[in-house]
Design a protein around this motif. Structure first.
Motif, mmCIF file in Angstrom:
data_model
loop_
_atom_site.group_PDB
_atom_site.id
_atom_site.type_symbol
_atom_site.label_atom_id
_atom_site.label_comp_id
_atom_site.label_asym_id
_atom_site.label_seq_id
_atom_site.Cartn_x
_atom_site.Cartn_y
_atom_site.Cartn_z
ATOM 1 N N UNK A 20 -5.709 7.702 -0.957
ATOM 2 C CA UNK A 20 -5.343 7.933 0.443
ATOM 3 C C UNK A 20 -5.811 6.750 1.286
ATOM 4 N N UNK A 21 -4.872 6.144 2.007
ATOM 5 C CA UNK A 21 -5.170 4.995 2.854
ATOM 6 C C UNK A 21 -5.221 5.421 4.327
ATOM 7 N N UNK A 22 -6.237 4.964 5.040
ATOM 8 C CA UNK A 22 -6.279 5.062 6.496
ATOM 9 C C UNK A 22 -6.271 3.651 7.045
ATOM 10 N N UNK A 23 -5.195 3.275 7.758
ATOM 11 C CA UNK A 23 -4.958 1.866 8.091
ATOM 12 C C UNK A 23 -5.089 1.628 9.594
ATOM 13 N N UNK A 24 -5.853 0.611 9.937
ATOM 14 C CA UNK A 24 -5.963 0.137 11.317
ATOM 15 C C UNK A 24 -5.276 -1.228 11.377
ATOM 16 N N UNK A 25 -4.328 -1.378 12.302
ATOM 17 C CA UNK A 25 -3.559 -2.630 12.342
ATOM 18 C C UNK A 25 -3.201 -2.982 13.786
ATOM 19 N N UNK A 26 -2.904 -4.256 13.997
ATOM 20 C CA UNK A 26 -2.355 -4.746 15.262
ATOM 21 C C UNK A 26 -1.018 -5.398 14.928
ATOM 22 N N UNK A 27 0.059 -4.824 15.438
ATOM 23 C CA UNK A 27 1.395 -5.319 15.117
ATOM 24 C C UNK A 27 1.938 -4.628 13.885
ATOM 25 N N UNK A 28 3.058 -3.922 14.035
ATOM 26 C CA UNK A 28 3.592 -3.131 12.932
ATOM 27 C C UNK A 28 3.982 -3.998 11.739
ATOM 28 N N UNK A 29 4.365 -5.255 12.004
ATOM 29 C CA UNK A 29 4.766 -6.135 10.907
ATOM 30 C C UNK A 29 3.613 -6.371 9.929
ATOM 31 N N UNK A 30 2.376 -6.320 10.428
ATOM 32 C CA UNK A 30 1.222 -6.510 9.549
ATOM 33 C C UNK A 30 0.971 -5.274 8.684
ATOM 34 N N UNK A 31 1.183 -4.092 9.259
ATOM 35 C CA UNK A 31 1.075 -2.869 8.472
ATOM 36 C C UNK A 31 2.177 -2.819 7.414
ATOM 37 N N UNK A 32 3.390 -3.278 7.767
ATOM 38 C CA UNK A 32 4.499 -3.284 6.814
ATOM 39 C C UNK A 32 4.237 -4.252 5.663
ATOM 40 N N UNK A 33 3.517 -5.335 5.949
ATOM 41 C CA UNK A 33 3.164 -6.274 4.882
ATOM 42 C C UNK A 33 2.332 -5.576 3.807
ATOM 43 N N UNK A 34 1.326 -4.772 4.240
ATOM 44 C CA UNK A 34 0.509 -4.007 3.299
ATOM 45 C C UNK A 34 1.361 -2.955 2.593
ATOM 46 N N UNK A 35 2.190 -2.250 3.360
ATOM 47 C CA UNK A 35 3.005 -1.174 2.800
ATOM 48 C C UNK A 35 3.982 -1.701 1.745
ATOM 49 N N UNK A 36 4.639 -2.807 2.037
ATOM 50 C CA UNK A 36 5.603 -3.370 1.089
ATOM 51 C C UNK A 36 4.913 -3.880 -0.179
#
Length: 289
Positions: A20-36
């Motif tokens: 289970x991941x709990x993610x803190x990010x600034x800018x959705x593109x950075x969260x998508x980088x981890x997700x992809x």
């Protein structure tokens, strides 16, 4: 820090508990980088609302900048699992309250428990109850920790008195089944309230307590606790001041790891303020006595 991960240059930090991941990010593109990246190797389920994590329900209020964390239904399921029949009268205390002896010049320890030992099957049940409630207590309801700590130290050789303490604890859970902890946005400055109870445990032991929360640089914002310490001190202590010093050591040791975690997350920390209520202990640590 175990379980805490951070990208070298992207503003992405996440905690990982099993899968289970709990993610803190600034800018959705950075969260998508981890997700992809994860999707290249695993099947991934997404929850962009951040409403669930490790069995907890998170209700965010971005306008007023706070979040409420709860675990609805957890206590109801636990009481059903152990077939607990609550007392008709509500129970508002998780553990028995020893009657204070006002004016006494000497503080005596609790009497030794001499009640009959429980059958092994009943002891196993108590151990299961402690494990089930401990997770809930650590996540959202720290009012259970003192009772759980006292029961846990006697559960392997449980007695009728242990069973009575468990009954009161479950009655309390049935009365107050939906605990919620609230966190307000802050400067993420770690603050600690440290305390001790002297001779409050069997065999002349004392107990350390700590309330850890995040505040601001200037005002003393009283936030929900991120950690509650309720630990029995193994040493026999000669005075209340010694117990306070022992609790201060326990809490400061825990703060060292939390400070390292906060630094990793980008929250700079000054000297951590710790509040204690014993003048002798305060003067010892500040070298004024």
């Amino acid at each position: 820090m175990p379980g805490l991960w951070r990208h070298k240059w992207r503003p992405v930090t996440f905690s990982l508990v099993v899968d289970v991941f709990g993610i803190k990010y600034v800018g959705k593109e950075n969260a998508l980088h981890l997700l992809n990246t994860l999707k290249q190797w695993y099947e991934v389920a997404e929850d962009w609302s951040g409403g669930r994590y490790c069995g907890m329900t998170l209700n965010w209020n971005y306008k007023e900048r706070y979040v409420n964390i709860s675990m609805p239904g957890y206590i109801h399921a636990a009481l059903h699992k152990y077939q607990h029949q609550p007392h008709k009268a509500p129970q508002y205390s998780p553990h028995a309250h020893p009657k204070p002896q006002y004016g006494a010049k000497v503080q005596m320890t609790e009497e030794v428990d001499t009640s009959p030992t429980l059958p092994q099957l009943e002891i196993k049940k108590i151990q299961g109850i402690v494990g089930t409630l401990l997770f809930y207590a650590l996540m959202v309801d720290p009012t259970l920790l003192v009772a759980l700590g006292a029961i846990a130290t006697t559960q392997s050789k449980g007695t009728k008195a242990t069973a009575k303490a468990v009954q009161q604890l479950l009655d309390y859970c049935a009365t107050e089944p939906n605990a919620t902890v609230q966190y307000h946005a802050s400067d993420m400055i770690l603050r600690i309230h440290s305390d001790a109870s002297y001779l409050s445990e069997p065999k002349a032991r004392s107990r350390a307590r700590g309330y850890f929360y995040f505040g601001n640089h200037i005002d003393n914002l009283h936030n929900g606790a991120i950690l509650i310490i309720s630990a029995k001190l193994k040493n026999l202590l000669a005075s209340a001041a010694e117990a306070e010093l022992g609790a201060l050591f326990v809490n400061a040791k825990e703060a060292a790891a939390l400070r390292a975690m906060l630094q990793e997350m980008g929250h700079e920390q000054l000297a951590t303020p710790i509040q204690i209520d014993n003048s002798t202990a305060c003067r010892i640590v500040n070298t004024t006595i």
